[in-house]
Design an enzyme around this catalytic site. Structure first.
Site, PDB file in Angstrom:
ATOM      1  N   CYS A 135      -1.234  -1.714  -2.581  1.00 46.89           N
ATOM      2  CA  CYS A 135      -0.292  -0.978  -1.725  1.00 46.89           C
ATOM      3  C   CYS A 135       0.390   0.194  -2.446  1.00 46.89           C
ATOM      4  CB  CYS A 135       0.753  -1.933  -1.164  1.00 46.89           C
ATOM      5  SG  CYS A 135       1.472  -3.023  -2.385  1.00 46.89           S
ATOM      6  N   HIS A 248       8.085   0.006  -0.055  1.00 48.24           N
ATOM      7  CA  HIS A 248       8.143   0.266  -1.506  1.00 48.24           C
ATOM      8  C   HIS A 248       8.577   1.710  -1.762  1.00 48.24           C
ATOM      9  CE1 HIS A 248       6.241  -3.507  -2.026  1.00 48.24           C
ATOM     10  NE2 HIS A 248       5.041  -3.141  -2.438  1.00 48.24           N
TER      11      HIS A 248
HETATM   12  P1  NAP Z   1       1.102 -13.929   3.538  1.00 51.85           P
HETATM   13  O1  NAP Z   1       2.173 -13.414   4.423  1.00 51.85           O
HETATM   14  O2  NAP Z   1       1.418 -15.019   2.581  1.00 51.85           O
HETATM   15  O3  NAP Z   1      -0.118 -14.402   4.474  1.00 51.85           O
HETATM   16  C1  NAP Z   1      -1.266 -15.044   3.962  1.00 51.85           C
HETATM   17  C2  NAP Z   1      -2.254 -15.317   5.072  1.00 51.85           C
HETATM   18  O4  NAP Z   1      -3.438 -15.884   4.495  1.00 51.85           O
HETATM   19  C3  NAP Z   1      -1.760 -16.300   6.114  1.00 51.85           C
HETATM   20  O5  NAP Z   1      -2.293 -15.974   7.373  1.00 51.85           O
HETATM   21  C4  NAP Z   1      -2.370 -17.614   5.623  1.00 51.85           C
HETATM   22  O6  NAP Z   1      -2.578 -18.552   6.656  1.00 51.85           O
HETATM   23  C5  NAP Z   1      -3.718 -17.131   5.157  1.00 51.85           C
HETATM   24  N1  NAP Z   1      -4.318 -18.077   4.228  1.00 51.85           N
HETATM   25  C6  NAP Z   1      -3.803 -18.551   3.078  1.00 51.85           C
HETATM   26  N2  NAP Z   1      -4.653 -19.443   2.521  1.00 51.85           N
HETATM   27  C7  NAP Z   1      -5.725 -19.526   3.339  1.00 51.85           C
HETATM   28  C8  NAP Z   1      -6.924 -20.261   3.312  1.00 51.85           C
HETATM   29  N3  NAP Z   1      -7.223 -21.116   2.309  1.00 51.85           N
HETATM   30  N4  NAP Z   1      -7.823 -20.087   4.307  1.00 51.85           N
HETATM   31  C9  NAP Z   1      -7.552 -19.242   5.321  1.00 51.85           C
HETATM   32  N5  NAP Z   1      -6.398 -18.508   5.415  1.00 51.85           N
HETATM   33  C10 NAP Z   1      -5.513 -18.654   4.434  1.00 51.85           C
HETATM   34  O7  NAP Z   1       0.458 -12.777   2.645  1.00 51.85           O
HETATM   35  P2  NAP Z   1       0.342 -11.197   2.955  1.00 51.85           P
HETATM   36  O8  NAP Z   1       1.485 -10.494   2.363  1.00 51.85           O
HETATM   37  O9  NAP Z   1       0.020 -11.013   4.397  1.00 51.85           O
HETATM   38  O10 NAP Z   1      -0.897 -10.805   2.041  1.00 51.85           O
HETATM   39  C11 NAP Z   1      -2.215 -11.137   2.391  1.00 51.85           C
HETATM   40  C12 NAP Z   1      -3.201 -10.384   1.488  1.00 51.85           C
HETATM   41  O11 NAP Z   1      -2.975  -8.995   1.612  1.00 51.85           O
HETATM   42  C13 NAP Z   1      -3.088 -10.703  -0.006  1.00 51.85           C
HETATM   43  O12 NAP Z   1      -4.366 -10.589  -0.589  1.00 51.85           O
HETATM   44  C14 NAP Z   1      -2.199  -9.606  -0.512  1.00 51.85           C
HETATM   45  O13 NAP Z   1      -2.391  -9.347  -1.887  1.00 51.85           O
HETATM   46  C15 NAP Z   1      -2.702  -8.439   0.327  1.00 51.85           C
HETATM   47  N6  NAP Z   1      -1.726  -7.362   0.468  1.00 51.85           N
HETATM   48  C16 NAP Z   1      -0.459  -7.622   0.854  1.00 51.85           C
HETATM   49  C17 NAP Z   1       0.418  -6.559   0.979  1.00 51.85           C
HETATM   50  C18 NAP Z   1       1.838  -6.754   1.389  1.00 51.85           C
HETATM   51  O14 NAP Z   1       2.545  -5.759   1.359  1.00 51.85           O
HETATM   52  N7  NAP Z   1       2.282  -7.918   1.770  1.00 51.85           N
HETATM   53  C19 NAP Z   1       0.001  -5.269   0.723  1.00 51.85           C
HETATM   54  C20 NAP Z   1      -1.311  -5.044   0.356  1.00 51.85           C
HETATM   55  C21 NAP Z   1      -2.157  -6.103   0.235  1.00 51.85           C
HETATM   56  P3  NAP Z   1      -1.631 -19.842   6.868  1.00 51.85           P
HETATM   57  O15 NAP Z   1      -0.524 -19.393   7.790  1.00 51.85           O
HETATM   58  O16 NAP Z   1      -2.553 -20.797   7.538  1.00 51.85           O
HETATM   59  O17 NAP Z   1      -1.147 -20.274   5.538  1.00 51.85           O
END
Ligand code: NAP
Length: 340
Positions: A135, A248
């Protein structure tokens, strides 16, 4: 798998649909009128069965399985690196294009790392997987690219001010909860982030490398070089988590091979795609995270001559990293590939 997506309603799966990025992906698919045929919401067993309304449709989150990808054209994955690694083969062998938000594949030579405003042409070389950059890197390259097109970059120094939302939906909830604890005179104990962010900040908690840079800092170095096709760019970053809920910020020092007049830089950035200038010197008003929360553009301001280096400029930027730093960039990548 062809390089483009067919120009018809596409069957789309959002893997990680219940997360912070997944929810934003759903908003954007609706808002941008992305041509969605069938839509599958995939996550872990934890949120399987959760109802979700999307664009008037009543959907239910399903637990991800290999069969779920059959008949899918596009998978927007945001469930973390290990989940992306686990399902990559099932996704690509089902013939779907995977646009992945995790860091799992970003540095693989055959996986394009794409910011549509910066290197759109790279997307077309994919072999089934396209990576969405980190990001902070996406936000930064929107500022660097228009300037680098005019004068060669020599060195970039960045300090980041990263919000709780960068660590997901649970980290945002924790910041709110622990802020209340502090205001009530209690001691905040964190469970999601390693330390409490309430009225506090700490250096980014990703693992330290041998060179004492953390993983997040090295992602910025390596990914910026790959996106901008500048493998030898001199680059150093310090990444910090701050008690901001969402969006950010980055303080950026850019050294060029030659002097870069501030007015010219300002004009270039004002005209750059995906960028908004917020610069009111008279009242000391520059970008703030709240200016960009829930919005698409990266806000840039405080563009000034570095008084310590005639070839360098300083600037400040803010961007919503769930939106442009993740979900919006991923949807824009898919839009690039839809056949005209
Ligand atoms: P988050 O809010 O913690 O959401 C994680 C998601 O992944 C939830 O839908 C969760 O489902 C699912 N998940 C977790 N374990 C799983 C499994 N074993 N099988 C299937 N689904 C699973 O995280 P996030 O911030 O959205 O980030 C998600 C990804 O995007 C990460 O790789 C992160 O590095 C990347 N990212 C995030 C941002 C940011 O600003 N947040 C920016 C760029 C990239 P459940 O509800 O079932 O647990």
């Amino acid at each position: 798998m062809t390089a483009t997506l067919p120009n018809r309603p596409l069957n789309v799966a959002v893997l990680g649909a219940s997360g912070a990025v997944g929810q934003e992906l759903l908003l954007l698919l609706e808002e941008r009128q992305f041509p969605v045929g069938e839509l599958k919401l995939l996550a872990s067993a934890r949120s399987a069965g959760q109802p979700q309304t999307w664009n008037g449709r009543h959907l239910v989150v399903e637990e991800v399985t290999a069969e779920a990808f059959q008949g899918v054209d596009l998978v927007l994955a945001s469930a973390g690196g290990s989940v992306s690694r686990l399902w990559r083969e099932a996704i690509t062998s089902a013939g779907a294009l995977m646009v992945d938000n995790s860091s799992a594949f970003r540095m693989e030579p055959d996986v394009p790392l794409v910011v549509p405003e910066v290197n759109p042409q790279a997307a077309h070389a994919h072999q089934g997987v396209i990576a969405n950059p980190n990001c902070t890197t996406i936000l930064l390259t929107l500022a660097l690219a228009p300037l680098a097109a005019k004068r060669a970059l020599r060195r970039v120094l960045v300090s980041t001010y990263q919000s709780a939302s960068g660590a997901g939906a649970r980290a945002m909830d924790e910041l709110k909860d622990l802020s209340r604890v502090v205001l009530d005179g209690g001691v905040p104990n964190s469970e999601v982030l390693p330390y409490s962010l309430a009225f506090n900040l700490f250096l980014h908690n990703s693992p330290l490398q041998d060179n004492s840079y953390c993983e997040e800092e090295m992602k910025m170095v390596n990914e910026t070089r790959k996106i901008m096709d500048l493998p030898d760019l001199r680059f150093s970053a310090t990444c910090v988590r701050v008690p901001v809920l969402r969006a950010h910020s980055e303080a950026v020092n850019i050294e060029f091979e030659q002097p870069f007049p501030v007015d010219e830089a300002r004009q270039l950035l004002a005209a750059a795609p995906g960028v908004e200038l917020i610069e009111d010197q008279a009242v000391n008003r520059f970008p703030m995270p709240t200016d960009v929360t829930g919005r698409d553009p990266v806000a840039i301001g405080r563009i000034r001559q570095d008084i310590s280096d005639p070839n360098a400029l300083e600037l400040w930027l803010c961007g919503d990293q769930i939106r442009k730093g993740a979900a919006l960039n991923a949807v824009q990548i898919a839009e690039l590939l839809i056949q005209n």
